[in-house]
Write a protein that holds these residues in place. Structure first.
Motif, PDB file in Angstrom:
ATOM      1  N   ALA A 174     -31.196  -4.943   0.348  1.00  0.00           N
ATOM      2  CA  ALA A 174     -31.582  -4.913   2.019  1.00  0.00           C
ATOM      3  C   ALA A 174     -30.923  -5.807   2.648  1.00  0.00           C
ATOM      4  O   ALA A 174     -30.630  -5.480   3.899  1.00  0.00           O
ATOM      5  CB  ALA A 174     -32.942  -5.031   2.076  1.00  0.00           C
ATOM      6  N   ALA A 175     -30.664  -7.033   2.175  1.00  0.00           N
ATOM      7  CA  ALA A 175     -30.145  -8.005   3.302  1.00  0.00           C
ATOM      8  C   ALA A 175     -28.374  -7.795   3.289  1.00  0.00           C
ATOM      9  O   ALA A 175     -28.096  -8.139   4.532  1.00  0.00           O
ATOM     10  CB  ALA A 175     -30.194  -9.560   2.207  1.00  0.00           C
ATOM     11  N   ASP A 176     -27.776  -7.048   2.362  1.00  0.00           N
ATOM     12  CA  ASP A 176     -26.517  -6.823   2.737  1.00  0.00           C
ATOM     13  C   ASP A 176     -26.325  -5.747   3.900  1.00  0.00           C
ATOM     14  O   ASP A 176     -25.180  -5.606   4.460  1.00  0.00           O
ATOM     15  CB  ASP A 176     -25.939  -6.014   1.576  1.00  0.00           C
ATOM     16  N   VAL A 177     -27.405  -5.117   4.186  1.00  0.00           N
ATOM     17  CA  VAL A 177     -27.234  -4.093   5.267  1.00  0.00           C
ATOM     18  C   VAL A 177     -28.056  -4.211   6.454  1.00  0.00           C
ATOM     19  O   VAL A 177     -28.315  -3.347   7.332  1.00  0.00           O
ATOM     20  CB  VAL A 177     -27.523  -2.672   4.812  1.00  0.00           C
ATOM     21  N   ARG A 179     -31.298  -4.972   6.557  1.00  0.00           N
ATOM     22  CA  ARG A 179     -32.717  -4.447   6.434  1.00  0.00           C
ATOM     23  C   ARG A 179     -33.865  -5.412   5.811  1.00  0.00           C
ATOM     24  O   ARG A 179     -33.356  -6.327   5.200  1.00  0.00           O
ATOM     25  CB  ARG A 179     -32.566  -3.125   5.869  1.00  0.00           C
ATOM     26  N   ASP A 180     -34.975  -5.140   6.070  1.00  0.00           N
ATOM     27  CA  ASP A 180     -36.287  -6.144   5.394  1.00  0.00           C
ATOM     28  C   ASP A 180     -36.558  -5.483   4.396  1.00  0.00           C
ATOM     29  O   ASP A 180     -37.053  -6.211   3.333  1.00  0.00           O
ATOM     30  CB  ASP A 180     -36.823  -6.367   6.231  1.00  0.00           C
ATOM     31  N   SER A 181     -36.494  -3.979   4.303  1.00  0.00           N
ATOM     32  CA  SER A 181     -37.092  -3.393   3.157  1.00  0.00           C
ATOM     33  C   SER A 181     -36.120  -2.501   2.456  1.00  0.00           C
ATOM     34  O   SER A 181     -35.429  -1.781   3.051  1.00  0.00           O
ATOM     35  CB  SER A 181     -38.233  -2.253   3.694  1.00  0.00           C
ATOM     36  N   ALA A 182     -36.561  -2.452   0.915  1.00  0.00           N
ATOM     37  CA  ALA A 182     -35.385  -1.679   0.209  1.00  0.00           C
ATOM     38  C   ALA A 182     -35.530  -0.230   0.651  1.00  0.00           C
ATOM     39  O   ALA A 182     -34.708   0.553   0.537  1.00  0.00           O
ATOM     40  CB  ALA A 182     -35.622  -1.932  -1.367  1.00  0.00           C
ATOM     41  N   ALA A 183     -36.877   0.104   1.290  1.00  0.00           N
ATOM     42  CA  ALA A 183     -37.115   1.527   1.273  1.00  0.00           C
ATOM     43  C   ALA A 183     -36.312   2.335   2.617  1.00  0.00           C
ATOM     44  O   ALA A 183     -36.091   3.376   2.903  1.00  0.00           O
ATOM     45  CB  ALA A 183     -38.500   1.756   1.638  1.00  0.00           C
ATOM     46  N   ASP A 184     -35.548   0.993   3.287  1.00  0.00           N
ATOM     47  CA  ASP A 184     -34.808   1.683   4.730  1.00  0.00           C
ATOM     48  C   ASP A 184     -33.275   1.379   4.522  1.00  0.00           C
ATOM     49  O   ASP A 184     -32.495   1.746   5.198  1.00  0.00           O
ATOM     50  CB  ASP A 184     -35.182   0.607   5.506  1.00  0.00           C
ATOM     51  N   VAL A 185     -32.753   1.236   2.958  1.00  0.00           N
ATOM     52  CA  VAL A 185     -31.665   1.186   2.684  1.00  0.00           C
ATOM     53  C   VAL A 185     -31.068   2.667   2.446  1.00  0.00           C
ATOM     54  O   VAL A 185     -31.621   3.353   1.585  1.00  0.00           O
ATOM     55  CB  VAL A 185     -31.247   0.312   1.411  1.00  0.00           C
ATOM     56  N   VAL A 186     -29.973   2.881   3.151  1.00  0.00           N
ATOM     57  CA  VAL A 186     -29.567   4.334   2.915  1.00  0.00           C
ATOM     58  C   VAL A 186     -28.110   4.562   2.078  1.00  0.00           C
ATOM     59  O   VAL A 186     -27.857   5.574   2.026  1.00  0.00           O
ATOM     60  CB  VAL A 186     -29.350   5.047   4.248  1.00  0.00           C
ATOM     61  N   GLY A 234     -20.188  -7.846   6.124  1.00  0.00           N
ATOM     62  CA  GLY A 234     -21.028  -8.682   5.551  1.00  0.00           C
ATOM     63  C   GLY A 234     -22.036  -9.068   6.483  1.00  0.00           C
ATOM     64  O   GLY A 234     -21.577  -9.582   7.492  1.00  0.00           O
ATOM     65  N   ALA A 235     -23.274  -8.719   6.120  1.00  0.00           N
ATOM     66  CA  ALA A 235     -24.254  -8.916   7.216  1.00  0.00           C
ATOM     67  C   ALA A 235     -24.394 -10.282   7.445  1.00  0.00           C
ATOM     68  O   ALA A 235     -25.134 -10.833   8.700  1.00  0.00           O
ATOM     69  CB  ALA A 235     -25.470  -8.163   6.577  1.00  0.00           C
ATOM     70  N   ASP A 236     -24.063 -11.285   6.347  1.00  0.00           N
ATOM     71  CA  ASP A 236     -24.415 -12.700   6.808  1.00  0.00           C
ATOM     72  C   ASP A 236     -23.343 -13.360   7.815  1.00  0.00           C
ATOM     73  O   ASP A 236     -23.321 -14.448   8.031  1.00  0.00           O
ATOM     74  CB  ASP A 236     -24.274 -13.418   5.653  1.00  0.00           C
ATOM     75  N   ARG A 237     -22.291 -12.422   8.350  1.00  0.00           N
ATOM     76  CA  ARG A 237     -21.496 -12.994   9.212  1.00  0.00           C
ATOM     77  C   ARG A 237     -21.760 -13.028  10.619  1.00  0.00           C
ATOM     78  O   ARG A 237     -21.087 -13.749  11.615  1.00  0.00           O
ATOM     79  CB  ARG A 237     -20.130 -12.284   9.152  1.00  0.00           C
ATOM     80  N   GLY A 238     -22.760 -12.510  10.990  1.00  0.00           N
ATOM     81  CA  GLY A 238     -23.534 -12.684  12.356  1.00  0.00           C
ATOM     82  C   GLY A 238     -23.038 -11.652  13.065  1.00  0.00           C
ATOM     83  O   GLY A 238     -23.223 -11.763  14.478  1.00  0.00           O
ATOM     84  N   LEU A 239     -22.220 -10.469  12.688  1.00  0.00           N
ATOM     85  CA  LEU A 239     -21.810  -9.357  13.540  1.00  0.00           C
ATOM     86  C   LEU A 239     -22.983  -8.249  13.413  1.00  0.00           C
ATOM     87  O   LEU A 239     -23.823  -8.373  12.773  1.00  0.00           O
ATOM     88  CB  LEU A 239     -20.588  -8.926  12.991  1.00  0.00           C
ATOM     89  N   ILE A 240     -23.307  -7.823  14.840  1.00  0.00           N
ATOM     90  CA  ILE A 240     -24.134  -6.809  14.816  1.00  0.00           C
ATOM     91  C   ILE A 240     -23.632  -5.687  15.552  1.00  0.00           C
ATOM     92  O   ILE A 240     -22.563  -5.606  16.385  1.00  0.00           O
ATOM     93  CB  ILE A 240     -25.487  -7.305  15.652  1.00  0.00           C
TER      94      ILE A 240
END
Length: 298
Positions: A174-177, A179-186, A234-240
């Motif tokens: 979830a963190a890679d995309v 999201r907070d919940s695995a249920a919301d990973v698509v 990379g979700a941790d790069r700070g790009l949205i």
């Protein structure tokens, strides 16, 4: 307005997922739609509850257009709308969650209206979404609409009752995309090719599948584009993700694997393509911005 509009007018089953609260005509083919956004939402508010997701704006614009088609252009409730293009740029500095539910307005202008007899068959509209007087998003949408009977013929007998979705494969972290919940990973775990994922289609997801459908909804495809952009950069790069330029080419079928591929075009722009059996289902150019450069309203 003090209450939401009837959910049937925006093609939602859940009252909680119905965002418009009213509308008024402001000119020829021009309207203003009022809406309300909750401060907490399982999908459309950031995990830290500070920001509204850009796809909440997309869904609000979609619902506003659907509402006006039924209420102002007299499209019968059994008619179906098919998105062809959805282009939107959001300004996340104006999409912060405040101390009360947000009450945006959506100013819409329709154009290119085509009729068959008295029945509307296609149009496009531009929408400006404002929150607290600030421009939070601008959208350009093109669609067609058809009767329930014609839609059934187009779908060749496919209905929510006759089509079964594929099993849902294991997903990315979830963190890679973002999201907070695995249920919301698509997006599923990649098997061989980097930046190439199978779409996870969970028909039990209460937001994407607010009611039974015979195809994969456009909002799920847009979520896959957003998550693919984050997974690619990379979700941790700070790009949205802040903008989506999307073309829908054909229905995405529930019983076929959907493959999502992302390429980096540079300059914070990524291209996402979804395919089924080698045919392009949709294309989306996703624009991103640095999270650190955005100051949300209080």
């Amino acid at each position: 307005m003090t209450a939401g509009v009837p959910r049937q007018l925006v093609h939602r089953a859940s009252i909680a997922e119905t965002f418009p609260t009213g509308w008024s005509r402001t000119g020829t083919d021009r309207f203003s739609v009022s809406a309300q956004w909750p401060r907490v939402h399982c999908l459309h508010v950031s995990p830290d509850r500070t920001a509204y997701d850009p796809l909440l704006v997309v869904e609000t614009v979609r619902q506003a257009g659907t509402l006006l088609n039924h209420a102002e252009y007299k499209v019968p409730l059994d008619h179906r709308f098919v998105l062809q293009e959805f282009r939107i740029t959001t300004f996340p500095e104006h999409l912060g969650v405040g101390p009360a539910p947000a009450e945006p307005t959506v100013d819409i202008t329709f154009s290119d209206l085509r009729h068959r007899g008295k029945r509307l068959v296609s149009a496009r509209y531009e929408a400006d979404v404002r929150l607290d007087g600030e421009l939070a998003a601008h959208a350009d949408v093109a669609f067609t609409c058809t009767s329930g009977a014609v839609f059934s013929r187009l779908r060749g007998g496919r209905t929510a009752a006759t089509v079964t979705a594929l099993p849902v494969p294991p997903g990315l972290s979830a963190a890679d995309v973002g999201r907070d919940s695995a249920a919301d990973v698509v997006l599923a775990l990649p098997q061989q090719v980097e930046s190439h994922w199978q779409l996870r289609v969970d028909t039990g997801h209460a937001v994407f599948f607010d009611h039974p459908l015979d195809h994969i909804p456009g909002m799920l495809l847009l979520e896959s584009a957003k998550q693919a952009a984050l997974a690619r950069t990379g979700a941790d790069r700070g790009l949205i993700p802040v903008s989506f330029d999307t073309t829908f080419h054909q229905f995405a079928e529930l019983d076929l694997p959907t493959w999502i591929e992302s390429t980096d075009d540079g300059g914070g722009v990524l291209k996402v393509v979804g395919t089924q059996e080698g045919r392009t289902v949709f294309e989306c150019v996703v624009g991103t911005a640095e999270r650190s450069a955005i100051l949300y309203r209080e």
